[in-house]
Each structure stands twice: as C-alpha cells, then as structure tokens.
Scaffold this active site. Structure first.
Site, PDB file in Angstrom:
ATOM      1  N   ASP A 227       0.826  -1.214   0.000  1.00  0.00           N
ATOM      2  CA  ASP A 227       0.000   0.000   0.000  1.00  0.00           C
ATOM      3  C   ASP A 227       0.856   1.258   0.000  1.00  0.00           C
ATOM      4  O   ASP A 227       1.999   1.257   0.451  1.00  0.00           O
ATOM      5  CB  ASP A 227      -0.987   0.002   1.177  1.00  0.00           C
ATOM      6  CG  ASP A 227      -0.307   0.040   2.542  1.00  0.00           C
ATOM      7  OD1 ASP A 227       0.745  -0.610   2.702  1.00  0.00           O
ATOM      8  OD2 ASP A 227      -0.820   0.736   3.447  1.00  0.00           O
TER       9      ASP A 227
ATOM     10  N   GLU B 148       0.201  -1.200   5.765  1.00  0.00           N
ATOM     11  CA  GLU B 148       1.172  -0.630   6.718  1.00  0.00           C
ATOM     12  C   GLU B 148       0.865   0.826   7.008  1.00  0.00           C
ATOM     13  O   GLU B 148       0.999   1.288   8.136  1.00  0.00           O
ATOM     14  CB  GLU B 148       2.599  -0.760   6.153  1.00  0.00           C
ATOM     15  CG  GLU B 148       3.701  -0.362   7.140  1.00  0.00           C
ATOM     16  CD  GLU B 148       3.987   1.137   7.204  1.00  0.00           C
ATOM     17  OE1 GLU B 148       4.576   1.574   8.212  1.00  0.00           O
ATOM     18  OE2 GLU B 148       3.621   1.867   6.277  1.00  0.00           O
TER      19      GLU B 148
HETATM   20 ZN   LIG Z   1       6.419   2.744   4.234  1.00  0.00          ZN
END
Ligand SMILES: [Zn+2]
Length: 435
Positions: A95, A161
């Site tokens: 992501d 994350e």
């Molecule tokens: Zn990162």
C-alpha cells in the site's frame, strides 16, 4: 568553446544514461508496479497478480493469505539449502499513501515516469515499492548465478502498513503461517537521507493517539459563564499543559542527535473540533493529539501523568485512547548479534556507511520486534531527499539500481550465516531499552 564542447559531451552522456535506464528490465518492472494504484484501501488484486506473475517467472512458490477481507498478504519463498535454520524475512508493504495529481505533481503520481533528469517519479518510489522490487531483483540475480543460499528467504508484502497493520502485519504475526516460516531476522523499510549514509532502524517510536472531549455549559452567546466551566476553557487548560510538555520535549529534540529520535517524546495537536453556531457557547470541544513516545519512556508512568493532567484540567473531560502501542524493544546492534554483524560486513564490502538510528516515526517492524523477532529497517537511498508521502516523490534510477547490488550483498550475508552462529531463539537479539 571548450566549455560548449564539454557541455555537449555532458548532456550527450546524460541523455544516453536516461535512455539506457529505460531498457533495464528491473526499471521496467519497477515502473509497472508504480502504475498499479495501491493506495491503502484500494483493490489489491492487480498487485497480487503482478507478484504472482513475477513469482512464476522465477519459479518460486507464492502464497496469498487474507486475515481481513480485501487485505491480501503475499509471501514468496526462496528456498535455501537448509530449511531447518531460522529464515530471513524481507518485508515490504504494497500500500501507498494517497496522491492527488492536483496537489502539484510534475508527473502523474501513478505514472512511474522515468524523467530526463534520471529520476523515477511516482507515489511509492521511496515508500516503498522500490524496496520490494529491489528484494526481488537481488534474489533473482543470486538465483541466476546458480547460487542457493543457506537459509530460506521469504519476501512478504503487506496490504495496510500505512494505516497501522491491523489487517496485515498484526494478524500475520499471530498466524500459523508466520510461525511456520521460523523467522530469525526481519528486514523492513527505512528511509532516504539527504546525506551520504544509509540509516538502519533498530527500534521504533510507538504511537499514542488520544482524543480529549471537553464538556462544558451550553449557553447563549450573550451569556458569560466562568471560563473553567466552558468546554473551551477546559480545552485551554488541556492544551496549555500538553503544549508546555511539548515545549520541554522540543528543547530536548533540538539537541538530540539525528541518529536518536528516541530521546524525546513528540506531541502534536492535530485536530480541534467543536461548536455549532456563532452565537452558541459549545457544550463540547474535542482535541486530538498524536504522541510518539520516546524510547526510554515508561508507558505506565506516562499514562498516569497524562491522566493526572486531564484530571487537573477540569471536570467532565473524557480521555479516549485512539491508539496506544506498547513500547517496542530494540534489536541489538552489537557484536553479540550475528545478524547485525552480517549487515555490518556487507556495508564494509560495499564501502557504504550503514548507520543504526532510532527514527522519529514507526514502521511495521515495531510489531515484529514485539512478537519476539529481531528486525532492522533499511531502504538503500543515501544522498536522496526525503520524499516519503510527499508531492513529486522520486528515486534516482541510479540509486534504485545500486540498491539491488546492496541488497544482493546484505541478503547473501544474512542468509549464509552458519546455523552454529545463531541462537534458535531469535528473541535473544532484542532488548527492552533500559528505562
Ligand atoms: Zn512505508
């Protein structure tokens, strides 16, 4: 005349270089990956398909796990000679943070453009699609040389994350699939640095986010209640106290080494919400603070202090913890940690300074260390402006390619540590910071 001639040669070479880079398969794969919009929360199926194809090209097994719907975790296994030894986990996240073309990007943020200046532009070029591709290219290069490393190496790709890993790293660490990997060391993301060093994160500062709801008398705007009975008056007290603490910590931060952001606690008041009309005294005002705990801060003592400050600010003030991560331990950066020695030796071979630091922010590695597995954060981008999450995020093509060589050395060293040199209990290589 001579100057003109030199310029022609210089620009001529420059042009050739930029052209050459575009022919590198590694660069092309990197551009293709940037072109997949993986903004957190987006459909990650195209990214999973991208990795599936790359795994097939190298003939390595790939698994996709999903612990939260729509949040796939991709795992590529590069088998070593001795699977009974602790493995090496190369982690990255798929992501990226949002990017809006209208924010002033010189190139489309999901274009992956290799510009004439030799830089590759796009969201994720630094954070951290470059690293994912570099891992892959390094491992492919090792394989192409007919080298089988001693230990198993896993590439893991996380889905979320940027928003904390609730559907990614956190459930993955608790899974049987992760246990079966028998990880001895995890590599995670680091950062670019505008000076000629590559920082290596050995500990993260953990996040506490708090919401403070100040309730007070609601009345017509023409009335005049005592300040400390109003929501805004109570909020003022909260703000005064926390910003006084902020000022103290700010002074500490100004004399802190750039290699240790762990010595101070950062506090930022990031949201203020309240009020319904211009002529009504609001009954509720809410404040949201983002706090990154210094690594030597005792959580219980800090919590007690925070709650005392809120209590002293007035009655009817509610404190809510939006996030409250426990302190993350540190991975040892000393001769007693063979994984650190392997990296330090790689740095020596490559003649690059890899410098252990505590960064101001945090990564998925904090969850890994908490789970008892040592982790280091490193992204090979020396002499590169810090553009993580920024407009016009880019990486020079040369830096990107150099990173592949750097990882080849680091991965080779790590995955070839003899079994006799490492403890079968990796948690011996992490320590709680002495308080
Ligand atoms: Zn990162």
């Amino acid at each position: 005349m001579q100057w003109i001639l030199l310029s022609v040669i210089y620009y001529g070479l420059y042009g050739v270089n930029a052209l050459d880079y575009s022919n590198y398969p590694a660069i092309q794969r990197f551009q293709e990956y940037i072109q997949i919009n993986t903004t957190t929360g987006a459909n990650l199926t195209p990214a999973v398909e991208f990795w599936t194809q790359l795994a097939e090209e190298q003939g390595v097994p790939i698994n996709v796990y999903e612990y939260g719907e729509g949040y796939p975790i991709v795992v590529l296994k590069w088998a070593g000679q001795d699977s009974s030894l602790n493995s090496i986990q190369l982690n990255s996240h798929m992501d990226v943070v949002p990017a809006d073309e209208n924010e002033g990007w010189s190139y489309p943020p999901f274009g992956g453009v290799l510009a004439e200046d030799g830089n590759i532009y796009g969201r994720g070029t630094q954070d951290m699609k470059s690293v994912s591709i570099q891992y892959y290219e390094a491992l492919s290069g090792i394989k192409a040389n007919n080298i089988t490393l001693l230990r198993d190496v896993y590439m893991t790709l996380m889905p979320d994350e940027e928003v904390g890993g609730e559907d990614g790293m956190i459930p993955f660490l608790q899974s049987d699939e992760f246990s079966a990997m028998n990880v001895g060391l995890e590599l995670d993301e680091g950062t670019s640095y505008p000076i000629p060093i590559i920082p290596l994160f050995y500990q993260d500062k953990v996040v506490w986010q708090i919401k403070v709801d100040c309730h007070g008398v609601a009345a017509h705007g023409s009335t005049f209640p005592a300040t400390n009975t109003t929501a805004t008056g109570k909020c003022r007290n909260v703000i005064d106290t926390l910003l006084k603490f902020r000022d103290e910590q700010y002074i500490i931060s100004t004399s802190a080494s750039i290699f240790d952001a762990g010595v101070y606690t950062s506090v930022n008041l990031n949201r203020l919400n309240g009020g319904t009309a211009n002529n009504i005294i609001p009954s509720l005002v809410s404040l949201t603070f983002d706090i990154r705990l210094g690594t030597r801060v005792n959580e219980d003592a800090f919590q007690a202090q925070l709650e005392q400050w809120i209590a002293e600010a007035g009655d009817n003030i509610m404190l809510t913890y939006i996030s409250k991560n426990p302190q993350s331990p540190a991975t040892l950066v000393s001769s007693s940690n063979p994984y650190w020695i392997a990296i330090a030796e790689a740095a020596q071979t490559l003649r690059i300074p890899i410098v252990p630091i505590v960064p101001p922010g945090s990564t998925d590695a904090r969850h890994v260390r908490l789970a008892g597995v040592p982790a280091f954060g490193i992204s090979p981008m020396a002499n590169t402006p810090m553009l993580l999450h920024a407009v016009d995020e880019y990486i020079p093509a040369e830096t990107f390619l150099r990173g592949i060589d750097i990882y080849e050395q680091i991965i080779t060293n790590l995955a070839n540590i003899p079994g006799s040199e490492t403890s079968t209990d990796p948690s011996v290589y992490i320590v709680k910071t002495a308080l």
